[in-house]
Design a protein around this motif. Structure first.
Motif, PDB file in Angstrom:
ATOM      1  N   THR A 210       0.850  -1.192   0.000  1.00  0.00           N
ATOM      2  CA  THR A 210       0.000   0.000   0.000  1.00  0.00           C
ATOM      3  C   THR A 210       0.880   1.235   0.000  1.00  0.00           C
ATOM      4  N   GLU A 211       0.642   2.138  -0.914  1.00  0.00           N
ATOM      5  CA  GLU A 211       1.506   3.296  -1.095  1.00  0.00           C
ATOM      6  C   GLU A 211       1.522   4.226   0.110  1.00  0.00           C
ATOM      7  N   ASP A 212       0.445   4.229   0.898  1.00  0.00           N
ATOM      8  CA  ASP A 212       0.355   5.194   1.997  1.00  0.00           C
ATOM      9  C   ASP A 212       0.889   4.617   3.309  1.00  0.00           C
ATOM     10  N   ASN A 213       1.513   3.467   3.246  1.00  0.00           N
ATOM     11  CA  ASN A 213       1.990   2.830   4.478  1.00  0.00           C
ATOM     12  C   ASN A 213       3.492   3.082   4.649  1.00  0.00           C
ATOM     13  N   MET A 214       3.878   3.773   5.684  1.00  0.00           N
ATOM     14  CA  MET A 214       5.278   4.080   5.928  1.00  0.00           C
ATOM     15  C   MET A 214       5.975   2.890   6.573  1.00  0.00           C
ATOM     16  N   GLY A 451     -23.079   3.507   8.000  1.00  0.00           N
ATOM     17  CA  GLY A 451     -22.247   2.913   6.971  1.00  0.00           C
ATOM     18  C   GLY A 451     -20.836   3.471   6.919  1.00  0.00           C
ATOM     19  N   MET A 452     -20.571   4.535   7.681  1.00  0.00           N
ATOM     20  CA  MET A 452     -19.245   5.156   7.663  1.00  0.00           C
ATOM     21  C   MET A 452     -18.287   4.363   8.545  1.00  0.00           C
ATOM     22  N   LEU A 453     -17.084   4.122   8.057  1.00  0.00           N
ATOM     23  CA  LEU A 453     -16.070   3.402   8.811  1.00  0.00           C
ATOM     24  C   LEU A 453     -15.242   4.408   9.615  1.00  0.00           C
ATOM     25  N   TYR A 454     -14.860   4.029  10.843  1.00  0.00           N
ATOM     26  CA  TYR A 454     -14.156   5.001  11.677  1.00  0.00           C
ATOM     27  C   TYR A 454     -13.427   4.316  12.832  1.00  0.00           C
ATOM     28  N   PHE A 455     -12.531   5.070  13.451  1.00  0.00           N
ATOM     29  CA  PHE A 455     -11.936   4.713  14.744  1.00  0.00           C
ATOM     30  C   PHE A 455     -12.314   5.821  15.714  1.00  0.00           C
ATOM     31  N   TYR A 456     -12.697   5.427  16.935  1.00  0.00           N
ATOM     32  CA  TYR A 456     -13.191   6.402  17.914  1.00  0.00           C
ATOM     33  C   TYR A 456     -12.649   6.046  19.291  1.00  0.00           C
ATOM     34  N   VAL A 457     -12.187   7.060  20.035  1.00  0.00           N
ATOM     35  CA  VAL A 457     -11.668   6.809  21.372  1.00  0.00           C
ATOM     36  C   VAL A 457     -12.141   7.891  22.334  1.00  0.00           C
ATOM     37  N   GLU A 458     -12.517   7.464  23.536  1.00  0.00           N
ATOM     38  CA  GLU A 458     -12.886   8.373  24.621  1.00  0.00           C
ATOM     39  C   GLU A 458     -11.805   8.286  25.691  1.00  0.00           C
ATOM     40  N   LEU A 459     -11.215   9.421  26.032  1.00  0.00           N
ATOM     41  CA  LEU A 459     -10.154   9.475  27.026  1.00  0.00           C
ATOM     42  C   LEU A 459     -10.719   9.790  28.404  1.00  0.00           C
ATOM     43  N   PRO A 460      -9.990   9.459  29.471  1.00  0.00           N
ATOM     44  CA  PRO A 460     -10.508   9.639  30.834  1.00  0.00           C
ATOM     45  C   PRO A 460     -10.901  11.084  31.172  1.00  0.00           C
ATOM     46  N   ASP A 461     -10.236  12.074  30.546  1.00  0.00           N
ATOM     47  CA  ASP A 461     -10.567  13.470  30.858  1.00  0.00           C
ATOM     48  C   ASP A 461     -11.761  13.992  30.073  1.00  0.00           C
ATOM     49  N   GLY A 462     -12.384  13.123  29.260  1.00  0.00           N
ATOM     50  CA  GLY A 462     -13.564  13.526  28.504  1.00  0.00           C
ATOM     51  C   GLY A 462     -13.285  13.856  27.050  1.00  0.00           C
ATOM     52  N   ASP A 463     -12.010  13.965  26.664  1.00  0.00           N
ATOM     53  CA  ASP A 463     -11.678  14.221  25.264  1.00  0.00           C
ATOM     54  C   ASP A 463     -12.092  13.024  24.407  1.00  0.00           C
ATOM     55  N   HIS A 467     -11.317   9.260  13.782  1.00  0.00           N
ATOM     56  CA  HIS A 467     -10.710   9.221  12.450  1.00  0.00           C
ATOM     57  C   HIS A 467     -11.639   8.469  11.508  1.00  0.00           C
ATOM     58  N   ARG A 468     -11.962   9.094  10.395  1.00  0.00           N
ATOM     59  CA  ARG A 468     -12.779   8.417   9.390  1.00  0.00           C
ATOM     60  C   ARG A 468     -11.872   7.557   8.525  1.00  0.00           C
ATOM     61  N   ILE A 469     -12.171   6.265   8.465  1.00  0.00           N
ATOM     62  CA  ILE A 469     -11.359   5.322   7.707  1.00  0.00           C
ATOM     63  C   ILE A 469     -11.861   5.270   6.268  1.00  0.00           C
ATOM     64  N   LYS A 470     -10.963   5.602   5.353  1.00  0.00           N
ATOM     65  CA  LYS A 470     -11.355   5.623   3.943  1.00  0.00           C
ATOM     66  C   LYS A 470     -10.762   4.463   3.152  1.00  0.00           C
ATOM     67  N   LYS A 471      -9.605   3.959   3.605  1.00  0.00           N
ATOM     68  CA  LYS A 471      -8.954   2.883   2.840  1.00  0.00           C
ATOM     69  C   LYS A 471      -8.493   1.780   3.772  1.00  0.00           C
ATOM     70  N   GLU A 472      -7.244   1.863   4.230  1.00  0.00           N
ATOM     71  CA  GLU A 472      -6.714   0.875   5.153  1.00  0.00           C
ATOM     72  C   GLU A 472      -6.535   1.491   6.540  1.00  0.00           C
ATOM     73  N   PHE A 473      -6.418   0.622   7.530  1.00  0.00           N
ATOM     74  CA  PHE A 473      -6.259   1.101   8.893  1.00  0.00           C
ATOM     75  C   PHE A 473      -5.571   0.006   9.699  1.00  0.00           C
ATOM     76  N   PRO A 474      -4.571   0.356  10.545  1.00  0.00           N
ATOM     77  CA  PRO A 474      -3.901  -0.662  11.371  1.00  0.00           C
ATOM     78  C   PRO A 474      -4.863  -1.262  12.388  1.00  0.00           C
TER      79      PRO A 474
END
Length: 524
Positions: A210-214, A451-463, A467-474
């Motif tokens: 994948t071209e976008d993978n460092m 139908g939207m793909l995403y990663f979502y995280v809630e942190l202890p301080d409320g933040d 990230h909207r996943i459009k192609k690949e994701f670790p």
């Protein structure tokens, strides 16, 4: 985080053990102690009498020495067991092929012998099956694979001098199979010998499908023979933090002399002989990374290829619907009306939880109000449970290659909470994507449409980060952040497969956690 490992590297010893270990001893006393001495090329020579004092114990080897196997028939007799053995104290033959992982986390891949293209494999040669075996061993259970610290081979890989700006005129016998192996396992250092020349190639950036993978860079090094008449370098020292305990940002940093990979893109083929047969290892994950590819196949109709059939979900076949016979009920901790709580299989810590809807719902972003309300109650209960041990929860969801909503809850000590946001953002950047902060007065449902793909995280301080996943994701991104040295410092638990227990131990652990969680259980 483990300390840096001090490593000595040596070329062909050719039986000159007295001179060799005298030099090693001097360097070890002056600049050591060294943790490893890695030898490539021909360790044994025509006369090996100088090894006898080390074998009978009258002399001691100053640094733990690891060697690979014979490259010629005359040396085979010096190896007690070609599958690997201790030759004497502090001198270990690794074996024909494999991956050695030290207690420090240092990963050393190795391949003994020279390339053999005939069907008759000799005791001092390797073939395509051998390089496939090493590749599979290194990549097994590593969906977020970074690489290995060292690849030890005696022959050089074919084409390694390509793209070297210095255009060295070195005649060498290169192995295409070794080039293929290096392309796939991405060593930080690839060490060779046999050519009696010291050659350090500028670091090259590994290729990716994948071209976008460092990817990380590899430093190739060949060392000359011990005590060679040209006085070329035959011993080299370095220190490094093991790859799985290093920050990804440090691993992928570019250098001014870096080049592109010297190898052809055809070597990315799964077949080392490039015959287009699939040899990739397949794996199915249970309580973590369920792939939805099966659902996609169900949507295809051979008679009408341009139309999709209506998909009807079979809840009895979902691994996470509580009514399914497929669910691992021995891991369940609590069951409510709409939500149940379970231990994650191969958890980061013992009380790594999954909070899941009882019936089938795809993701957090589309939960009905009643389910979302009870999900909130379970999150509050988990928070109170962790608080009794001065820990706070990190909740995250990866709505990508999953079929059932899974909110993961992993605890960190409250003193580590302040580093979470920066660490998530840093690791995301290293993976070539960014996280967006969701305003505190906004909800995930307002941002992630059905139908939207995403990663979502809630942190202890409320933040809340998204990230909207459009192609690949670790796939192991959330775990990778939390096990990093800045947070939990348990990098060896980044992959759930490395943390599995047998069913009896899982059952015993679940009973223990179930009892501890009972005072905080949700009353619905």
């Amino acid at each position: 985080m483990s300390e840096k490992q001090k490593v000595l590297i040596c070329g062909d010893v050719e039986g000159q053990f007295k001179f060799f270990y005298k030099k090693v001893d001097t360097i070890n006393k002056k600049n050591g102690p060294f943790d490893f001495l890695l030898c490539v090329g021909n360790f044994f020579g025509e006369n090996n009498i100088e090894l006898e004092p080390f074998k009978n114990g009258s002399k001691s080897i100053p640094v733990p020495t690891y060697i690979i196997g014979p490259n010629r028939e005359s040396d085979v007799k010096h190896y007690p067991d070609l599958n690997g053995s201790e030759i004497c104290q502090n001198l270990t033959y690794l074996g024909r092929r494999g991956l050695y992982t030290a207690s420090s986390g240092l990963k050393i891949a190795y391949l003994s012998g020279i390339e053999e293209n005939s069907s008759e494999l000799k005791d001092y040669s390797f073939n395509a099956k051998d390089v496939e075996s090493v590749r599979n061993t290194c990549l097994k259970g590593q969906p977020s694979y970074r690489g290995v610290d060292f690849l030890l081979t005696s022959p050089w890989p074919e084409g390694i001098t390509n793209l070297d700006p210095k255009q060295p005129e070195i005649k060498y016998k290169g192995s295409k199979l070794i080039a293929w192996l290096s392309t796939h396992i991405k060593p930080r250092y690839h060490l060779c010998a046999l050519e009696n020349v010291h050659y350090e190639r500028p670091p090259y950036r590994n290729q990716s499908k994948t071209e976008d993978n460092m990817e990380i860079a590899t430093r190739f090094m060949s060392l000359a023979s011990v005590g060679n008449s040209k006085k070329e370098k035959w011993l080299y020292a370095l220190n490094l933090t093991p790859v799985d305990r290093s920050r990804l940002s440090e691993l992928i940093i570019k250098t001014t002399d870096e080049t592109s990979s010297p190898y052809s893109k055809s070597l990315l083929s799964a077949d080392p002989l490039n015959q287009n047969k699939s040899t990739e290892m397949g794996s199915t994950q249970f309580f973590f990374d369920m792939d939805s590819s099966g659902e996609k196949r169900k949507n295809k109709r051979s008679d009408q290829p341009n139309k999709k059939a209506k998909f009807e979900f079979d809840q009895t076949k979902c691994w996470f619907c509580l009514s399914s016979p497929e669910v691992s009920k021995h891991l369940v901790i609590s069951v409510g009306s709409e939500i149940y709580l379970a231990l994650a299989k191969g958890g980061v810590v013992d009380d790594h939880f999954l909070i899941l809807p009882v019936t089938h719902h795809q993701s957090l972003s589309i939960l009905p109000e009643s389910v979302a309300k009870e999900m909130k109650l379970y999150k509050e209960a988990v928070t109170k449970y962790y608080a009794t041990t001065d820990r706070v929860p990190v909740f995250f969801e990866r709505n990508f290659k999953t079929s059932h909503c899974q909110l993961q809850a992993i605890p960190v000590h409250k003193n580590q909470a302040s580093a979470l946001k920066e660490t998530f953002e840093e690791v995301a950047e290293c993976n070539n994507f960014s996280l967006t902060e969701i305003p505190r007065n906004s909800q995930l449902q307002q941002i992630a449409q059905q139908g939207m793909l995403y990663f979502y995280v809630e942190l202890p301080d409320g933040d809340k980060l998204y990230h909207r996943i459009k192609k690949e994701f670790p796939l192991q991104f959330g775990r990778e952040v939390l096990v990093s040295d800045r947070i939990l410092d348990i990098n060896d638990r980044a992959d759930w497969r490395d943390c599995q227990m047998d069913k009896d131990k899982e059952t015993e652990l679940a009973m223990k956690i179930r009892k501890a969680f009972q005072p905080f259980d949700v009353d619905v």
